[in-house]
Design an enzyme around this catalytic site. Structure first.
Site, PDB file in Angstrom:
ATOM      1  N   ASP A  12      34.561  53.790  69.931  1.00 41.25           N
ATOM      2  CA  ASP A  12      35.099  54.993  70.577  1.00 41.25           C
ATOM      3  C   ASP A  12      33.977  55.710  71.342  1.00 41.25           C
ATOM      4  O   ASP A  12      32.793  55.512  71.074  1.00 41.25           O
ATOM      5  CB  ASP A  12      35.679  55.878  69.460  1.00 41.25           C
ATOM      6  CG  ASP A  12      36.163  57.212  69.946  1.00 41.25           C
ATOM      7  OD1 ASP A  12      36.794  57.264  71.017  1.00 41.25           O
ATOM      8  OD2 ASP A  12      35.913  58.217  69.236  1.00 41.25           O
ATOM      9  N   ASP A  14      34.070  59.503  72.542  1.00 42.37           N
ATOM     10  CA  ASP A  14      33.819  60.920  72.254  1.00 42.37           C
ATOM     11  C   ASP A  14      33.480  61.153  70.782  1.00 42.37           C
ATOM     12  O   ASP A  14      34.217  60.732  69.888  1.00 42.37           O
ATOM     13  CB  ASP A  14      35.035  61.767  72.642  1.00 42.37           C
ATOM     14  CG  ASP A  14      35.279  61.707  74.136  1.00 42.37           C
ATOM     15  OD1 ASP A  14      34.299  61.694  74.889  1.00 42.37           O
ATOM     16  OD2 ASP A  14      36.465  61.648  74.530  1.00 42.37           O
ATOM     17  N   ASP A 143      35.770  58.258  65.224  1.00 42.64           N
ATOM     18  CA  ASP A 143      35.704  59.448  64.374  1.00 42.64           C
ATOM     19  C   ASP A 143      37.081  60.028  64.065  1.00 42.64           C
ATOM     20  O   ASP A 143      37.193  60.959  63.279  1.00 42.64           O
ATOM     21  CB  ASP A 143      34.857  60.545  65.058  1.00 42.64           C
ATOM     22  CG  ASP A 143      35.445  60.973  66.388  1.00 42.64           C
ATOM     23  OD1 ASP A 143      35.728  60.085  67.222  1.00 42.64           O
ATOM     24  OD2 ASP A 143      35.644  62.186  66.597  1.00 42.64           O
TER      25      ASP A 143
HETATM   26 MG   LIG Z   1      36.238  60.170  69.235  1.00 43.42          MG
END
Ligand SMILES: [Mg+2]
Length: 184
Positions: A12, A14, A143
């Site tokens: 991922d 961000d 996350d």
């Molecule tokens: Mg993220």
């Protein structure tokens, strides 16, 4: 390394490669010094706006969809080195990132960010999708709790450790310990 240990590792963008929450908070405190703010450490929710009173939702969204926001994120320490190391070890690394619905600046700036901070070879490894379950892989480093999608994922999600995902039980890593956690 033999081929049986070669993994497809989906990563991922961000708050795994780029400091999204931190940049948002910097702008928020600067532009709204009179309003409440929530540190990353105190963020119980993945979605920034869910850590704030609901009346701030539009103000918060405007910051994250405006021109220049994604391009201004700072890189997370150790991320570039980790991605380079995974490639050297023979793994297939893909950056799997979901664009915002209001995509005008997000999409080109995400691509430009990867070129600037990680290099052209990682631009060629971008998978842009709002459904990460459609992407085949062994590991997804993300996350976000409860990554949504239409398929049962082929990958195991390993959290990139952030305060708002610590109440979930997945394995977790940072760029300081990823090789031990993933057994690379
Ligand atoms: Mg993220």
């Amino acid at each position: 390394m033999n081929n049986t240990n070669k993994k497809i590792i989906l990563i991922d963008q961000d708050d795994v490669l780029a400091n999204y929450h931190a940049r948002f908070l910097e702008i928020w405190k600067n532009e709204h010094p009179e309003k409440v703010w929530v540190s990353l450490a105190d963020s119980a929710e993945y979605d920034v706006d869910k850590n704030y009173p609901p009346e701030y939702r539009d103000l918060i969204e405007e910051i994250t969809v405006r021109k220049g926001f994604f391009g201004s994120l700072s890189p997370i320490s150790g991320a570039k080195e980790a991605l380079e190391t995974m490639l050297v070890l023979g793994h297939d690394v893909r950056i799997v990132t979901a664009p915002k619905r209001k995509h005008t600046f997000c999409v080109p700036e995400k691509f430009a960010w990867i070129e600037k901070h990680l290099g052209q070879k990682f631009v060629e490894r971008i998978v842009l999708t709002r459904d990460k379950t459609l992407v085949h892989g062994d590991i997804l480093i993300d996350d976000k709790p409860n990554v949504p999608g239409v398929c049962t994922p082929s990958w195991e999600q390993v959290f990139y450790d952030q305060p708002y995902n610590r109440r979930y039980n997945n394995r977790r890593l940072t760029w300081a310990n990823y090789q031990e956690v993933l057994g690379l």
